[in-house]
Design a protein around this motif. Structure first.
Motif, PDB file in Angstrom:
ATOM      1  N   ARG A 286       1.335  -1.431   0.406  1.00 24.13           N
ATOM      2  CA  ARG A 286       0.276   0.020  -0.089  1.00 24.13           C
ATOM      3  C   ARG A 286       0.991   1.507  -0.472  1.00 24.13           C
ATOM      4  O   ARG A 286       2.388   1.186   0.028  1.00 24.13           O
ATOM      5  N   PRO A 287       0.303   2.754  -0.538  1.00 24.28           N
ATOM      6  CA  PRO A 287       1.017   4.149   0.121  1.00 24.28           C
ATOM      7  C   PRO A 287       1.445   4.046   1.051  1.00 24.28           C
ATOM      8  O   PRO A 287       0.973   3.450   2.298  1.00 24.28           O
ATOM      9  N   VAL A 288       2.744   4.478   0.681  1.00 26.26           N
ATOM     10  CA  VAL A 288       3.083   4.652   2.438  1.00 26.26           C
ATOM     11  C   VAL A 288       3.523   6.234   2.877  1.00 26.26           C
ATOM     12  O   VAL A 288       3.332   5.942   3.814  1.00 26.26           O
ATOM     13  N   TRP A 289       3.077   6.964   1.913  1.00 29.58           N
ATOM     14  CA  TRP A 289       3.704   8.480   2.395  1.00 29.58           C
ATOM     15  C   TRP A 289       1.796   9.100   2.611  1.00 29.58           C
ATOM     16  O   TRP A 289       0.921   8.928   1.372  1.00 29.58           O
ATOM     17  N   ASN A 290       1.859   9.494   3.698  1.00 33.03           N
ATOM     18  CA  ASN A 290       0.688  10.804   3.014  1.00 33.03           C
ATOM     19  C   ASN A 290       0.420  11.818   2.706  1.00 33.03           C
ATOM     20  O   ASN A 290       1.688  12.464   1.983  1.00 33.03           O
ATOM     21  N   ASN A 291      -0.845  12.397   1.698  1.00 32.02           N
ATOM     22  CA  ASN A 291      -0.846  12.862   0.655  1.00 32.02           C
ATOM     23  C   ASN A 291      -0.429  14.407   1.445  1.00 32.02           C
ATOM     24  O   ASN A 291       0.316  15.199   0.790  1.00 32.02           O
ATOM     25  N   ASP A 292      -0.716  14.596   2.586  1.00 34.39           N
ATOM     26  CA  ASP A 292      -1.049  16.082   2.852  1.00 34.39           C
ATOM     27  C   ASP A 292      -0.221  16.104   4.290  1.00 34.39           C
ATOM     28  O   ASP A 292       0.908  17.330   3.819  1.00 34.39           O
ATOM     29  N   TYR A 293       0.552  15.279   4.907  1.00 35.93           N
ATOM     30  CA  TYR A 293       1.532  15.701   5.290  1.00 35.93           C
ATOM     31  C   TYR A 293       2.354  14.671   5.832  1.00 35.93           C
ATOM     32  O   TYR A 293       1.648  13.252   6.046  1.00 35.93           O
ATOM     33  N   ASP A 294       3.448  14.290   6.242  1.00 36.56           N
ATOM     34  CA  ASP A 294       4.548  13.438   6.973  1.00 36.56           C
ATOM     35  C   ASP A 294       5.384  14.067   7.376  1.00 36.56           C
ATOM     36  O   ASP A 294       6.342  14.868   7.000  1.00 36.56           O
ATOM     37  N   THR A 295       6.182  12.722   8.292  1.00 36.43           N
ATOM     38  CA  THR A 295       7.464  13.072   8.255  1.00 36.43           C
ATOM     39  C   THR A 295       8.650  11.804   7.560  1.00 36.43           C
ATOM     40  O   THR A 295       8.180  10.678   7.779  1.00 36.43           O
ATOM     41  N   LEU A 296       9.672  11.994   6.895  1.00 37.79           N
ATOM     42  CA  LEU A 296      10.309  10.880   6.696  1.00 37.79           C
ATOM     43  C   LEU A 296      11.357  11.039   7.775  1.00 37.79           C
ATOM     44  O   LEU A 296      12.688  11.970   7.757  1.00 37.79           O
ATOM     45  N   TYR A 297      12.042  10.232   8.644  1.00 39.65           N
ATOM     46  CA  TYR A 297      13.359   9.979   8.906  1.00 39.65           C
ATOM     47  C   TYR A 297      14.481   8.845   8.043  1.00 39.65           C
ATOM     48  O   TYR A 297      14.258   8.062   8.008  1.00 39.65           O
ATOM     49  N   LEU A 298      15.691   9.951   8.567  1.00 41.74           N
ATOM     50  CA  LEU A 298      16.605   8.403   7.944  1.00 41.74           C
ATOM     51  C   LEU A 298      17.704   8.350   8.585  1.00 41.74           C
ATOM     52  O   LEU A 298      18.304   9.408   9.398  1.00 41.74           O
ATOM     53  N   LEU A 304      21.395   6.847  14.340  1.00 38.45           N
ATOM     54  CA  LEU A 304      21.042   8.158  14.802  1.00 38.45           C
ATOM     55  C   LEU A 304      20.688   9.287  13.067  1.00 38.45           C
ATOM     56  O   LEU A 304      21.287   8.659  12.434  1.00 38.45           O
ATOM     57  N   LEU A 305      20.288  10.213  13.145  1.00 38.20           N
ATOM     58  CA  LEU A 305      18.775  10.463  12.672  1.00 38.20           C
ATOM     59  C   LEU A 305      20.395  11.045  11.344  1.00 38.20           C
ATOM     60  O   LEU A 305      21.344  12.622  11.906  1.00 38.20           O
ATOM     61  N   ILE A 306      20.108  11.038  10.412  1.00 35.72           N
ATOM     62  CA  ILE A 306      20.772  11.387   9.096  1.00 35.72           C
ATOM     63  C   ILE A 306      20.335  12.829   8.510  1.00 35.72           C
ATOM     64  O   ILE A 306      20.694  13.874   8.074  1.00 35.72           O
ATOM     65  N   GLU A 307      19.203  12.951   7.859  1.00 35.66           N
ATOM     66  CA  GLU A 307      17.934  14.052   7.365  1.00 35.66           C
ATOM     67  C   GLU A 307      16.396  13.330   8.163  1.00 35.66           C
ATOM     68  O   GLU A 307      16.338  12.802   7.974  1.00 35.66           O
ATOM     69  N   ILE A 308      15.689  14.468   8.161  1.00 43.32           N
ATOM     70  CA  ILE A 308      14.698  14.182   8.396  1.00 43.32           C
ATOM     71  C   ILE A 308      14.312  15.678   7.377  1.00 43.32           C
ATOM     72  O   ILE A 308      14.727  16.526   7.032  1.00 43.32           O
ATOM     73  N   TYR A 309      12.947  15.082   6.528  1.00 42.00           N
ATOM     74  CA  TYR A 309      12.097  15.535   5.692  1.00 42.00           C
ATOM     75  C   TYR A 309      10.902  15.870   5.843  1.00 42.00           C
ATOM     76  O   TYR A 309      10.097  14.543   6.233  1.00 42.00           O
ATOM     77  N   ASN A 310      10.535  17.458   6.639  1.00 39.60           N
ATOM     78  CA  ASN A 310       8.986  17.241   6.290  1.00 39.60           C
ATOM     79  C   ASN A 310       8.152  18.295   6.274  1.00 39.60           C
ATOM     80  O   ASN A 310       8.811  18.578   4.784  1.00 39.60           O
ATOM     81  N   TYR A 311       7.224  17.732   5.175  1.00 43.05           N
ATOM     82  CA  TYR A 311       6.243  18.199   4.870  1.00 43.05           C
ATOM     83  C   TYR A 311       4.457  18.312   5.086  1.00 43.05           C
ATOM     84  O   TYR A 311       4.519  17.864   5.752  1.00 43.05           O
TER      85      TYR A 311
END
Length: 311
Positions: A286-298, A304-311
């Protein structure tokens, strides 16, 4: 195994706990859910009497309850008999409670043990009060609640101290602003989950809204990771996670400077598109990412946190 460094994090929280307990205060928040309803501009939820719900008592008729214009809040307390993980507990009446507004790492993930252990320290064997938002329970039958113990808003405390990330899911969004503020505090202070990796040479871009029907075009969702540094990276043990519980674990790949890794959400066979790109597939049904808002953690292999992507 919990590292010495992470034990220090828990030890510091314990120190605060005993200092504030000795002073006769709550740990970090003296948060009254009844008073907060009157002054909040966040959409209000419903506060219910757990006994009224379980025993069929009409709202406002149970003993020990306080009726306000927003609903009913009950001071009845329940003993925590088991802490399953950092966001799920079992009460003396047999109810399983899933904390609203926050999410902690799953078993096997970075900070799973720390989040579970600090929650045990805070509430195991103690009496707690519960507050409902809108939803009664989740798909697993766990009751969705805000939890309070000794003057502490436990959900919020876990986020502020870096043991959980914010996870607000409509319609249960009553304290969204408070959770956002708590997470900002944790991030700004590099607490817990927000400790930064030494790997600082990866950029992230995400296409989260696939063209057409998301369920029919899962590979229309994809993440582009680019090595913008000058040295070769080994992706072994890296993870990508959303704000919920979807997790992808990288294999061992040589991530050369100037190259990209494209991770598609759907099914496919991993391989190289060309010398500058490697294609990987999450193989989600199924789709992983919400279309309206979500946060990606790498995160790196140490969590430990390499990168974070908010939308």
């Amino acid at each position: 195994m919990i590292s010495i460094k992470n034990l220090a994090v828990i030890a510091s929280l314990l120190l605060f706990f005993f200092i504030f307990l000795a002073a006769g205060c709550g740990l970090f928040y003296d948060f009254d859910p009844v008073e907060s309803q009157a002054g909040s501009d966040v959409r209000e939820g419903t506060v219910v009497d757990e006994r009224e719900q379980d025993e069929g008592i009409a709202p406002g008729e149970g003993s020990g309850s306080e009726t306000t214009g927003e609903g009913t809040y009950n001071d009845r307390k329940y003993t925590v008999t088991e802490v399953i993980d950092g966001d799920t507990i079992v009460l003396s009446n047999g109810d399983r409670i899933r904390f609203i507004g926050m999410n902690t790492p799953e078993e096997g993930m970075y900070f799973y043990g720390e989040a579970r252990d600090v929650l045990k320290i805070m509430i195991s064997g103690k009496e707690v009060r519960l507050e409902k938002d809108i939803s009664e329970s989740d798909q697993y039958g766990r009751k969705l609640r805000y939890v309070y113990c000794d003057g502490i808003f436990v959900n919020l405390e876990m986020v502020k101290r870096g043991f959980a990330n914010i996870f607000t899911y409509p319609p249960d969004v009553k304290y969204t602003e408070e959770f956002l503020e708590a997470e900002r505090y944790a991030r700004e202070n590099d607490l817990g989950l927000w400790e930064i990796s030494k790997i600082d040479m990866v950029s992230v871009k995400i296409t989260y809204d696939a063209p057409g029907n998301d369920n029919e075009n899962i590979n229309g969702e994809y993440i582009i990771f680019e090595n913008i540094g000058s040295r070769i990276l080994d992706t072994s043990g890296w993870t990508v996670k959303d704000s919920g519980t979807n997790i992808y674990r990288f294999g061992s790949y040589q991530f050369n400077p100037g190259t990209r890794i494209i991770l598609f959400s759907g099914k496919g066979t991993d391989g190289s598109g060309n010398r500058a790109e490697r294609y990987l597939y999450w193989n989600s049904l199924r789709p992983v990412w919400n279309n309206d808002y979500d946060t990606l953690y790498l995160r790196d292999r140490e969590g430990l946190l390499i990168e974070i992507y908010n939308y």
